[in-house]
Design a protein around this motif. Sequence first.
Motif, PDB file in Angstrom:
ATOM      1  N   LYS A 116      11.365   0.447  -2.205  1.00  0.00           N
ATOM      2  CA  LYS A 116      10.834  -0.791  -1.614  1.00  0.00           C
ATOM      3  C   LYS A 116       9.329  -0.683  -1.386  1.00  0.00           C
ATOM      4  O   LYS A 116       8.580  -1.621  -1.648  1.00  0.00           O
ATOM      5  N   VAL A 117       8.891   0.460  -0.883  1.00  0.00           N
ATOM      6  CA  VAL A 117       7.454   0.672  -0.664  1.00  0.00           C
ATOM      7  C   VAL A 117       6.716   0.614  -2.002  1.00  0.00           C
ATOM      8  O   VAL A 117       5.654  -0.009  -2.107  1.00  0.00           O
ATOM      9  N   GLY A 118       7.276   1.232  -3.026  1.00  0.00           N
ATOM     10  CA  GLY A 118       6.661   1.198  -4.351  1.00  0.00           C
ATOM     11  C   GLY A 118       6.535  -0.208  -4.898  1.00  0.00           C
ATOM     12  O   GLY A 118       5.495  -0.587  -5.452  1.00  0.00           O
ATOM     13  N   GLN A 130       1.038  -5.713  -4.051  1.00  0.00           N
ATOM     14  CA  GLN A 130      -0.218  -5.814  -3.315  1.00  0.00           C
ATOM     15  C   GLN A 130      -1.412  -5.240  -4.087  1.00  0.00           C
ATOM     16  O   GLN A 130      -2.549  -5.434  -3.709  1.00  0.00           O
ATOM     17  N   GLY A 131      -1.138  -4.482  -5.144  1.00  0.00           N
ATOM     18  CA  GLY A 131      -2.220  -3.840  -5.876  1.00  0.00           C
ATOM     19  C   GLY A 131      -2.915  -2.771  -5.040  1.00  0.00           C
ATOM     20  O   GLY A 131      -4.097  -2.498  -5.209  1.00  0.00           O
ATOM     21  N   HIS A 132      -2.153  -2.183  -4.125  1.00  0.00           N
ATOM     22  CA  HIS A 132      -2.698  -1.160  -3.219  1.00  0.00           C
ATOM     23  C   HIS A 132      -1.665  -0.043  -3.156  1.00  0.00           C
ATOM     24  O   HIS A 132      -0.558  -0.262  -2.685  1.00  0.00           O
ATOM     25  N   HIS A 133      -2.014   1.122  -3.666  1.00  0.00           N
ATOM     26  CA  HIS A 133      -1.017   2.146  -3.965  1.00  0.00           C
ATOM     27  C   HIS A 133      -1.160   3.386  -3.081  1.00  0.00           C
ATOM     28  O   HIS A 133      -2.045   4.208  -3.306  1.00  0.00           O
ATOM     29  N   PRO A 134      -0.259   3.531  -2.105  1.00  0.00           N
ATOM     30  CA  PRO A 134      -0.293   4.699  -1.223  1.00  0.00           C
ATOM     31  C   PRO A 134       0.328   5.923  -1.893  1.00  0.00           C
ATOM     32  O   PRO A 134       1.007   5.816  -2.917  1.00  0.00           O
TER      33      PRO A 134
END
Length: 113
Positions: A65-67, A73-77
């Motif tokens: 889900k986070v992925g 969002q185009g923001h990759h943790p």
Amino acid sequence: MANAAISDLANKTCVPCRGGIPPLKGAELETLKKQLPDWKVVNEHHLTRNFDFPDFKKALDFVNKVGNLAEQQGHHPDIGLKWGHAGVTTWTHKIDGLTECDFSLAAKIDRLK
């Protein structure tokens, strides 16, 4: 009051950073941090949080889900997974520090749990 602030952060859309802006520091950073008490700000550089789950499958489902959220969002943790645990670390690579977008992503991730 804190829940409203978290909701406001979670409702923001990440805008990709093109660089050229300073990372958040000091009072501005502290104000955002107070809105996400479960996240830890490390060296005014990145946000991190660990999540616990009853088994591997639930932790894996959360990581997926986070992925998916990160891709939207185009923001990759950075995401870590082990039995019963998931860890998330985020910062804005383009400026090598934190932006409001990192806090927005963290608030969105909190909603997934």
